[in-house]
Write a protein that holds these residues in place. Structure first.
Motif, PDB file in Angstrom:
ATOM      1  N   PRO A 432     -14.998  34.037 -68.764  1.00 61.45           N
ATOM      2  CA  PRO A 432     -14.545  34.877 -67.713  1.00 61.45           C
ATOM      3  C   PRO A 432     -13.905  33.640 -66.711  1.00 61.45           C
ATOM      4  CG  PRO A 432     -16.942  34.071 -67.622  1.00 61.45           C
ATOM      5  CD  PRO A 432     -16.057  33.739 -69.202  1.00 61.45           C
ATOM      6  N   SER A 433     -12.741  34.317 -65.832  1.00 62.94           N
ATOM      7  CA  SER A 433     -11.903  33.754 -64.921  1.00 62.94           C
ATOM      8  C   SER A 433     -13.087  33.067 -63.731  1.00 62.94           C
ATOM      9  CB  SER A 433     -10.983  34.423 -64.477  1.00 62.94           C
ATOM     10  OG  SER A 433     -11.420  35.670 -64.143  1.00 62.94           O
ATOM     11  N   THR A 438     -18.328  40.697 -60.700  1.00 59.07           N
ATOM     12  CA  THR A 438     -17.800  41.838 -61.102  1.00 59.07           C
ATOM     13  C   THR A 438     -17.204  41.333 -62.255  1.00 59.07           C
ATOM     14  OG1 THR A 438     -17.187  42.933 -59.393  1.00 59.07           O
ATOM     15  CG2 THR A 438     -15.442  43.372 -60.913  1.00 59.07           C
ATOM     16  N   ILE A 439     -17.117  40.228 -62.539  1.00 58.53           N
ATOM     17  CA  ILE A 439     -16.473  39.445 -63.452  1.00 58.53           C
ATOM     18  C   ILE A 439     -17.737  38.793 -64.729  1.00 58.53           C
ATOM     19  CG2 ILE A 439     -14.919  36.985 -64.756  1.00 58.53           C
ATOM     20  CD1 ILE A 439     -13.474  38.980 -63.756  1.00 58.53           C
ATOM     21  N   ARG A 444     -21.028  40.135 -69.127  1.00 59.43           N
ATOM     22  CA  ARG A 444     -22.242  40.131 -70.498  1.00 59.43           C
ATOM     23  C   ARG A 444     -21.927  41.705 -71.156  1.00 59.43           C
ATOM     24  NH1 ARG A 444     -24.395  38.533 -65.537  1.00 59.43           N
ATOM     25  NH2 ARG A 444     -24.408  40.870 -64.710  1.00 59.43           N
ATOM     26  N   ASN A 445     -21.173  43.168 -70.547  1.00 65.46           N
ATOM     27  CA  ASN A 445     -20.833  44.338 -70.607  1.00 65.46           C
ATOM     28  C   ASN A 445     -20.432  43.793 -72.364  1.00 65.46           C
ATOM     29  OD1 ASN A 445     -21.879  45.668 -68.523  1.00 65.46           O
ATOM     30  ND2 ASN A 445     -20.282  45.737 -67.747  1.00 65.46           N
ATOM     31  N   PHE A 493      -7.134  42.039 -65.596  1.00 62.61           N
ATOM     32  CA  PHE A 493      -8.888  43.278 -66.525  1.00 62.61           C
ATOM     33  C   PHE A 493      -9.347  44.199 -64.985  1.00 62.61           C
ATOM     34  CE2 PHE A 493     -12.611  44.829 -67.149  1.00 62.61           C
ATOM     35  CZ  PHE A 493     -12.392  45.756 -68.320  1.00 62.61           C
ATOM     36  N   LEU A 494      -8.974  43.484 -63.953  1.00 61.76           N
ATOM     37  CA  LEU A 494      -9.544  44.537 -62.828  1.00 61.76           C
ATOM     38  C   LEU A 494      -8.577  44.998 -62.071  1.00 61.76           C
ATOM     39  CD1 LEU A 494     -11.472  41.163 -60.553  1.00 61.76           C
ATOM     40  CD2 LEU A 494     -12.543  43.591 -62.113  1.00 61.76           C
ATOM     41  N   ASP A 495      -7.021  44.260 -62.404  1.00 63.29           N
ATOM     42  CA  ASP A 495      -6.161  45.542 -62.665  1.00 63.29           C
ATOM     43  C   ASP A 495      -5.451  46.162 -63.353  1.00 63.29           C
ATOM     44  OD1 ASP A 495      -5.871  43.911 -59.969  1.00 63.29           O
ATOM     45  OD2 ASP A 495      -3.875  42.576 -60.778  1.00 63.29           O
TER      46      ASP A 495
END
Length: 530
Positions: A432-433, A438-439, A444-445, A493-495
């Motif tokens: 994870p960055s 949120t990250i 976890r997902n 990933f968020l973008d």
């Protein structure tokens, strides 16, 4: 992945231990498949059995020897032939109790003069030893072939290319022996192979034919390599080889049938007169290698040989015997013995040179016969009433800690280790960055998605949550350790809604949607998840 405690002794750190345990799991499975039972033998061994087999003396300075407060002699086990033979000899009385296959995984000890290459050549190491016991030579040979097949399966599952080579039995002894090697420039062994027929042997065991183009003509300026040995019956043993060739002591001893010590003499310092004048030898045996003179009948015309003979006969009045044959280590460029015979039978002039490869020995198989069962009286009553017979034995070793180190030596690039998926400490590393909620939730997902995709991924996923370190540092660290798959969750990933998936073996990056990752891994040919 390991930390040196002292010269040749190492502590294994958690990641190395995970890989080591996976190697052991593969070995356990294949040993179970051939009916072998696991046991544990002591590492502190009495000298008594070793003296009965003669190995207390022949083992030399590499054997860790010690005494207790009663002055009783012991050694730290470098191998367990004597111990297992005594154990089986006490328990087995009849042919009905055979065959028997027993193995152990444990630490061994060898007092190396110069420990080197980390776990490849240490004073303490981890091995798997399998010992087999059969009623006849035929059964023992069938067992040997069955174990050899199991070894092939072990190395195929590990996933590193390997070579099987005909080998010398050395101090272990026996009538048949093979080595399993990983090819590597840092390897201490030289393996000679023929790409045409598949012939493969250790240089000490190989019997290559000297090509006519490499034969040295007999003339006075011909150089030679001379070695001297002293036999048990005070016979002087002289070997003469082509200059640059290495004497094969095993071949010479096989031809001589005696125990003797070889004293190498450099070509430019050879003074046979000094050797002869300073010793009172009973007789002289001269072994002329076929690299020095191809045909024994042509020796009379070899002026250098005649000079050596004249010097000997002028001092030693006792009998001098001359022998001719192959007494050298085979070298790259010598002809393949199998293909050469085939060429002769087919009236072909084709030449098939042997190629040399540096290699790391990771396994060894020995057909022992009765080398240990006879002196230690491990016998059984045969089916037909008669005298007790010694048990036919086999010994099969795998250097587990050496396999671990050899994988790293043979499977790496400038960025770090490239672990085969079967023995990687973890199959997947998620990075994870940041520690943003949120990250972290996405991490976890993703973890849950992967573990639900295949039960084989349970316990095989590592989350690098060291968010106090930069993302770039953690990516490079993941490549250095060599996890087969690396997945990065960050702003990209968020973008875009896609996860960066990096394959370590090819260093390719693929951007995948969340729901595509599971199927992608399952379909991949480079990772075994199910």
């Amino acid at each position: 992945m390991n930390k040196m405690s002292s010269s040749g002794v190492y502590s294994l750190l958690p990641l190395a231990l995970r890989s080591l345990n996976k190697i052991e799991k593969i070995i356990d499975l294949e040993m179970t498949n051939i009916g072998a039972q696991k046991l544990s033998l002591p590492n502190l061994l009495s000298a008594n059995a070793w003296k009965r087999t003669g190995r207390w003396e022949s083992a030399g300075s590499e054997l860790f020897r010690l005494k207790d407060r009663k002055e009783s002699e012991f050694c730290l086990a470098p191998t367990h032939e004597e111990e297992i033979t005594l154990l089986v000899g006490h328990e087995v009385a009849s042919y009905r109790q055979l065959p028997l296959r027993l193995y152990q995984l444990g630490r061994k000890y060898r007092d190396e003069m110069r420990p080197r290459y980390g776990l490849l050549r240490g004073r303490e190491f981890i091995m798997k030893d399998l010992y087999t016991f059969d009623v006849s030579e035929e059964d023992a040979l069938r067992t040997y072939e069955e174990v050899s097949i199991a070894y092939k399966k072990i190395f195929e599952k590990i996933g590193v290319p390997f070579v099987i080579a005909d080998a010398d039995s050395g101090n272990i002894g026996g009538t048949k022996s093979h080595e399993f090697h990983f090819l590597s420039p840092v390897g201490e062994d030289l393996i000679l192979t023929c790409p045409h027929c598949g012939y493969s042997a250790n240089e000490e065991r190989a019997h290559g034919l000297v090509s006519p183009t490499k034969q040295i003509s007999s003339h006075v300026n011909q150089k030679q390599t001379v070695n001297f040995g002293i036999g048990n019956n005070n016979r002087l043993i002289i070997s003469i080889l082509e200059f640059g060739r290495v004497l094969n002591v095993s071949k010479l001893k096989a031809a001589n049938s005696e125990n003797f010590e070889i004293i190498p003499i450099r070509n430019d310092n050879v003074d046979i007169k000094d050797i002869l004048n300073n010793n009172n030898f009973e007789a002289v045996d001269i072994y002329v290698d076929n690299t020095f003179q191809k045909n024994l009948s042509d020796l009379k015309s070899n002026q250098l040989f005649n000079k050596i003979i004249s010097e000997i006969q002028s001092i030693v009045k006792h009998p001098t015997s001359i022998h001719h044959g192959d007494f050298h280590n085979t070298s790259p460029g010598d002809e393949c013995p199998v293909c050469s015979i085939t060429s002769v039978l087919n009236h072909s002039e084709s030449l098939y040179p042997l190629f040399g490869h540096r290699a790391i020995e990771v396994g060894h198989t020995f057909l022992l016969g009765t080398k240990y069962s006879e002196p230690l009286r491990a016998t059984f009553a045969p089916e037909n009433v008669g005298e007790l017979r010694p048990i036919q034995m086999g010994c099969y070793g795998l250097g587990i800690s050496r396999i671990l180190a050899a994988i790293i030596e043979t499977s790496h690039d400038e960025y770090g280790i490239i672990w085969p998926s079967s023995v990687a400490p973890y199959k997947v590393c998620i990075i994870p960055s940041s520690d943003e909620p949120t990250i972290q939730e996405l991490t976890r997902n993703l973890f849950d998605l992967l573990t639900s995709t295949s039960h084989e991924l349970n316990g095989e996923i590592l989350i690098d949550d060291r968010t106090n370190l930069s993302l770039g540092y953690r990516i490079k660290d993941s490549e250095l350790v060599g996890y087969p798959w690396m997945m990065i969750l960050g702003r990209r990933f968020l973008d875009s809604g896609r996860v960066e998936v990096h394959e370590r073996k090819t260093r390719q990056r693929i951007d995948l949607k969340f729901d595509e990752i599971g199927n992608f891994l399952l379909k991949s040919h480079d990772v075994d998840l199910c």
